[in-house]
Design a protein around this motif. Structure first.
Motif, short mmCIF file in Angstrom:
data_model
loop_
_atom_site.label_atom_id
_atom_site.label_comp_id
_atom_site.label_asym_id
_atom_site.label_seq_id
_atom_site.Cartn_x
_atom_site.Cartn_y
_atom_site.Cartn_z
N THR A 29 0.84 -1.21 0.00
CA THR A 29 0.00 0.00 0.00
C THR A 29 0.87 1.26 0.00
O THR A 29 0.53 2.26 -0.64
CB THR A 29 -1.01 -0.02 1.16
N VAL A 30 2.02 1.20 0.69
CA VAL A 30 2.92 2.36 0.65
C VAL A 30 3.49 2.51 -0.76
O VAL A 30 3.51 3.62 -1.32
CB VAL A 30 4.06 2.19 1.68
N SER A 33 1.17 4.00 -3.26
CA SER A 33 0.91 5.44 -3.16
C SER A 33 1.91 6.24 -4.00
O SER A 33 1.71 7.42 -4.25
CB SER A 33 0.96 5.89 -1.70
N TRP A 34 3.02 5.58 -4.41
CA TRP A 34 3.98 6.27 -5.26
C TRP A 34 3.65 6.14 -6.75
O TRP A 34 4.23 6.82 -7.58
CB TRP A 34 5.39 5.72 -5.02
N VAL A 39 -6.01 10.40 -8.77
CA VAL A 39 -6.34 10.39 -7.34
C VAL A 39 -7.41 9.35 -7.04
O VAL A 39 -7.30 8.57 -6.09
CB VAL A 39 -6.82 11.79 -6.91
N GLY A 42 -6.00 5.93 -7.09
CA GLY A 42 -5.14 5.77 -5.92
C GLY A 42 -5.95 5.47 -4.67
O GLY A 42 -5.63 4.56 -3.90
N ILE A 43 -7.04 6.22 -4.49
CA ILE A 43 -7.91 5.99 -3.34
C ILE A 43 -8.50 4.59 -3.41
O ILE A 43 -8.51 3.85 -2.42
CB ILE A 43 -9.04 7.04 -3.29
N ALA A 46 -5.87 1.95 -2.50
CA ALA A 46 -5.56 1.96 -1.06
C ALA A 46 -6.70 1.37 -0.25
O ALA A 46 -6.48 0.60 0.69
CB ALA A 46 -5.27 3.38 -0.60
N LEU A 47 -7.93 1.70 -0.62
CA LEU A 47 -9.06 1.20 0.16
C LEU A 47 -9.27 -0.29 -0.06
O LEU A 47 -9.65 -1.02 0.87
CB LEU A 47 -10.34 1.97 -0.18
N ALA A 50 -6.69 -1.92 2.10
CA ALA A 50 -7.08 -1.81 3.51
C ALA A 50 -8.23 -2.76 3.83
O ALA A 50 -8.26 -3.39 4.88
CB ALA A 50 -7.48 -0.37 3.83
N PRO A 89 -22.01 12.30 3.05
CA PRO A 89 -21.37 13.28 2.16
C PRO A 89 -21.99 13.30 0.77
O PRO A 89 -22.12 14.38 0.17
CB PRO A 89 -19.92 12.80 2.09
N SER C 41 -17.10 9.44 7.79
CA SER C 41 -18.06 10.17 6.98
C SER C 41 -17.74 11.67 7.03
O SER C 41 -17.76 12.36 6.01
CB SER C 41 -19.46 9.90 7.51
N LEU C 45 -16.74 14.09 3.94
CA LEU C 45 -17.49 15.31 3.64
C LEU C 45 -16.56 16.52 3.62
O LEU C 45 -16.62 17.34 2.71
CB LEU C 45 -18.59 15.51 4.68
N ILE C 191 -5.70 0.20 10.39
CA ILE C 191 -5.42 -0.24 9.02
C ILE C 191 -6.10 0.69 8.02
O ILE C 191 -5.57 0.95 6.94
CB ILE C 191 -5.88 -1.71 8.84
N PHE C 192 -7.26 1.25 8.40
CA PHE C 192 -7.92 2.21 7.52
C PHE C 192 -7.40 3.63 7.73
O PHE C 192 -7.30 4.41 6.79
CB PHE C 192 -9.44 2.17 7.71
N PRO C 195 -3.79 4.56 5.54
CA PRO C 195 -3.82 5.10 4.18
C PRO C 195 -4.60 6.41 4.08
O PRO C 195 -4.21 7.31 3.34
CB PRO C 195 -4.49 3.99 3.35
N LEU C 199 -1.44 8.42 3.14
CA LEU C 199 -1.13 8.07 1.75
C LEU C 199 -2.03 8.72 0.73
O LEU C 199 -1.63 8.93 -0.41
CB LEU C 199 -1.20 6.54 1.57
N LEU C 200 -3.29 9.03 1.09
CA LEU C 200 -4.22 9.48 0.05
C LEU C 200 -4.17 11.00 -0.15
O LEU C 200 -4.20 11.72 0.80
CB LEU C 200 -5.64 9.06 0.41
#
Lengths: 104, 588, 200
Positions: A29-30, A33-34, A39, A42-43, A46-47, A50, A89, C41, C45, C191-192, C195, C199-200
């Motif tokens: 995961t690290v 990120s490179w 974006v 990338g998200i 990573a998710l 995770a 959101p 959340s 947002l 773990i969540f 990142p 990282l994000l």
């Protein structure tokens, strides 16, 4: 579950395997990120990583695989409401977008 | 139970103060929450004076209220009015009704109804009461900190709540911050309680008591516990965020460059969203409405089955409705936010879910009404309360429909109509049911019956004055009077409805007086009431199989459930009721 | 006292497959999911709502985050090994693993506070600096409090509560299992968090 001593000894092996997997996934995961990706991608990467790590912890360390239906139902309900929370959101941004439309 | 209970003789403190017994904790919850209910109601009686006679000094108590609430002449200050309003709402909901319905009735009655010796986690149970108590004390401390109590409404909407009570007060010990600390404690208490309830209901049912043999009240508590468990944490999170905003000037709920009363709020970096709070708050607070109602519905179900001498009409329908209601209550929160500039797609969605959630509510009410059909009704005092619940809860529910439709909500939002609507649900609805529950289970708790005469003296005025207080609010609201005005006569339409406002105020004071027979009855009957046996109402559920009052460990011998909860008037039977714990061989 | 007599304190309920404590902890964790869910959340947002810096600008050092991730993952393994050892009737080994878990979590907290929080605060980057740092301090701080709570519970079982092993090893092992469930959940949240913030 790991009810008997024999089963506990067996599961120790899987704990070590999961430990290795978690360590490797952290490195990945690290490294990811490179990567020069968008974006959003990338998200997403990573998710996904995770989530894989999280499910490994939940199913092996927390013995979720050996549990019965009652617990699954409790967790499914909370997962559903969790998703609702995460949707806040989205709802909120649809409101804002609508307002911006009105202004412009 | 075994000798372990009697191995040592518990002293007064461990028996009555830090008790692990669910019955003592239930009584602690009940008494504390009744005191809070009366206190919260008293705040409202003061506010009603300002509304009925704006700008006149408050009689009797005006001189006692202190500089944060009244001026030198004993006239309620606008800030004081706001503080009383915010604290009234908070106290009634979080310190009064929920602890009474869940902490009091749930703790005392539920383990008895499932035949359990105690709750699954007695120490957790004690902790949940004392955390609640601490939360209550913290809330009340708000009245004594510099600047007075929280005054941003019980909903504590930012950005107002982010900056309220900050000018000229202690940076930490001020009303709104203390309010948030109190809320965090109360939420923690509810969480501990709900975990305990769910485990108890799932694990400690006696032999034969399957889920569909559970009394309806237990089902109501079960669903309520899930609501508490899953809906409260988002508010806890929101509370922490607002605490950060206030204490460390983060900007979770603060947009950039906000100007309030000519002052630029530049202590905040900005970039936050006030609506985030509203989402998180109502994500809790709509399920919270059902936390307030469901136990009351459960109590009404018990009382109606017992006093009509008939099984509840559609027991399974009721159970499924309650489960569906609990589930749907998570999906309607944004109907409180129609006026925040929400897009039509979203408001249509939440309007639809709101209409859907009214279906199980109506099903429940209909089933309870049909339960009366052809029953030979005993008009006992608890039954009077239960019967009064039905129409008044219906008024509360039906007046909610126009609020759930986004078009009509534009007119009614934030007016006294809303106040009338939710008070009809919670006050004449839930509180009447809870009072009925007290009359119903009092013989079990004390071994004595409450006085019927004083009971009637309590019920009839309460029934009349509840409506006198709340019905005029619909007229006032339809006239367009906003819900949080200190002096509505500043508006022309406010002068027009001043008669209704005064009627409401006089109703409130009379309602206060009407509680005196209840207070006398509550204490007097504890040592002078008529002694009763273990089952004075000839009821079927398991709590009536235990002695009155039940000893530590509850049952002389562990009962077994042989049938469903409401086997009244079984055809061709000798007695008109078949208790759950009596085997068939001993009947007929 | 009376809790020892309650049904299913030790033995699993036939329907749910759990004893009281385990079911209780899982329910508690369900509520924790909602607590952290609300904060995630809020994070989403705030991030999608306005001026929210990406990680290139935030300058959170991912190396500390990665190191702490390793520490927590390792502590999760030692935790589950502690439970397995008690289950295999080897309290000496169990205690050793539990001590390692405590040390690893203290190391986590030390790095978090010394090299991250205090360093940032020293640079003038407090929670009020921006919404990113606000939510960062808030979520990692709440997570840190969970770690602290776990450490306190483990220290309790290593000291004051250790006597229960002699009286009732079954119940003691159950309690270690419950502590473990909580601990793995805290690990899972991290773990969540890692990142999301680094990282994000």
């Amino acid at each position: 579950m790991a009810a008997s001593a024999e089963e506990v000894r067996k599961s120790i092996k899987s704990y070590m395997l999961v430990f290795g997997a978690l360590a490797v996934l952290t490195v990945i995961t690290v490294a990811a990120s490179w990567l020069k990706v968008s974006v959003a991608l990338g998200i997403f990467i990573a998710l996904v990583i995770a989530s894989v790590k999280g499910s490994l912890v939940a199913s092996v360390f927390m013995h979720l695989t050996g549990e019965k239906a009652t617990l699954y139902w409790v967790l499914i309900i909370s997962a559903f409401f969790f998703i609702l929370l995460i949707l806040i959101p989205v709802i909120q941004n649809s409101e804002t977008a609508h307002l911006i439309d009105q202004v412009t | 139970m075994s000798s372990d209970h009697h191995a040592h003789n518990p002293g007064f403190i461990s028996k009555y103060v830090f008790s692990l017994d669910h019955k003592v904790i239930g009584v602690q919850y009940t008494v504390t929450s009744l005191i809070f209910l009366f206190f919260g109601f008293s705040l409202m009686m003061i506010m009603r004076w300002q509304l009925a006679y704006p700008g006149e000094s408050i009689p009797l108590v005006g001189g006692w209220l202190g500089k944060y609430l009244v001026d030198n002449n004993g006239v309620l200050l606008p800030e004081g009015y706001n503080a009383l309003g915010a604290m009234h709402g908070t106290i009634m909901v979080f310190l009064g009704v929920v602890p009474l319905a869940v902490g009091g009735f749930g703790n005392y009655v539920m383990p008895l109804q499932i035949g359990a010796p105690d709750m699954a986690f007695p120490k957790l149970n004690m902790a949940s009461y004392w955390v609640y108590f601490l939360g209550g004390v913290t809330m009340l401390a708000g009245f004594f900190v510099p600047g007075g109590a929280a005054n941003s409404g019980w909903t504590s909407y930012p950005p107002l709540a982010d900056i309220a009570n900050t000018v000229g007060t202690h940076p930490f010990w001020n009303g709104q911050t203390v309010w948030l600390l109190g809320m965090v404690l109360l939420i923690t208490s509810s969480l501990l309680g709900s975990v305990n309830f769910i485990v108890t209901i799932m694990h400690l049912r006696v032999k034969g008591l399957t889920m569909f043999r559970l009394p309806f009240f237990v089902w109501a508590q079960f669903v309520t516990s899930f609501l508490l468990l899953l809906a409260f944490p988002p508010l806890e999170a929101a509370g922490v965020l607002q605490l950060m905003d206030r204490a460390f000037h983060t900007s979770f709920f603060m947009p950039e460059g906000l100007v309030v009363s000519g002052v630029v709020q530049d202590q905040f970096a900005g970039g936050g969203s006030p609506l985030l709070w509203q989402h998180l708050f109502w994500f809790l607070a709509h399920p919270e409405v059902y936390v307030l109602i469901l136990p009351a519905i459960g109590i009404v179900g018990e009382i109606i089955a017992n006093n009509t001498r008939r099984p509840l009409w559609g027991y399974k329908t009721l159970v499924y409705s309650v489960i569906f209601l609990g589930f749907m209550s998570f999906v309607v929160w944004a109907h409180h936010m129609f006026l925040t500039g929400m897009g039509t797609a979203m408001s249509t969605f939440f309007q639809t879910t709101t209409m859907i959630i009214s279906i199980p509510s109506v099903v429940i009410l209909t089933a309870l009404l049909l339960s009366l059909w052809q029953g030979s009704i005993r008009f006992t005092v608890p039954m009077l309360f239960a019967l009064s619940f039905l129409p008044m809860f219906a008024i509360g529910g039906l007046t909610g429909l126009p609020l759930g439709l986004s078009a009509s909500d534009i007119q009614l939002h934030d007016t006294y109509y809303v106040i009338g609507h939710f008070h009809y649900v919670v006050a004449p609805g839930t509180i009447m049911a809870l009072l009925g529950g007290i009359y119903f289970w009092y013989p079990k708790v004390t071994g004595r019956k409450m006085s019927t005469f004083l009971g009637h003296l309590h019920f009839w005025p309460s029934f009349v004055f509840m409506n006198t207080v709340f019905f005029p609010m619909f007229m006032v609201g339809l006239a367009g009077i906003s819900r949080r005005l200190w002096d509505q006569t500043e508006y022309v339409q406010g002068i027009d409805v001043q008669g209704w406002v005064r009627m409401s105020s006089w109703g409130a004071w009379a309602l206060g007086l009407a509680q005196i027979p209840f207070i006398i009855n509550f204490f007097y009957s504890a040592f002078a009431g008529k002694k009763v046996n273990e089952n004075p109402w000839k009821a079927t559920t398991l709590e009536w199989a235990a002695p009155s009052p039940p000893p530590h460990g509850n049952f002389a011998e562990v009962p077994v459930a042989y049938r469903g909860p409401y086997e009244y008037s079984v055809p061709d039977a000798k007695e008109d009721f078949h208790p759950q714990h009596v085997p068939d061989s001993q009947l007929v | 006292m009376s809790s020892e007599l309650l049904p299913h304190t030790l033995e699993a309920h036939p329907v749910t497959g759990m004893y009281n404590g385990k079911f209780g902890v899982w329910l508690f964790l369900a509520s924790e999911v909602m607590l952290f869910g609300a904060l995630f959340s809020a994070y989403i947002l705030l991030r999608t709502h306005g001026d929210f810096p990406s990680h290139k600008e935030t300058l959170l050092d991912y190396r500390f985050g990665a190191l702490n991730t390793f520490l927590l993952i390792t502590s999760s393994v030692t935790m589950v090994m502690a439970w397995a050892s008690f289950k295999l009737n080897d309290p000496g080994k169990g205690k050793m693993y539990l001590w390692i878990t405590v040390i690893l979590s203290c190391a986590f907290l030390f790095i978090k506070i010394k090299f991250e929080y205090l360093h940032k605060i020293h640079e003038g980057i407090t929670p009020s600096y921006s919404t990113f740092y606000g939510i960062y301090y808030c979520m990692t701080g709440l997570h840190g409090l969970h770690i602290l709570g776990g450490v306190v519970v483990m220290l309790y079982f290593l000291t004051v509560g250790a006597g229960l092993w002699n009286k009732n090893p079954h119940q003691f092992t159950n309690r270690i299992e419950c502590t473990g469930l909580y601990w793995h959940f805290v690990d899972l949240v991290w773990i969540f968090l890692f990142p999301v913030f680094y990282l994000l």
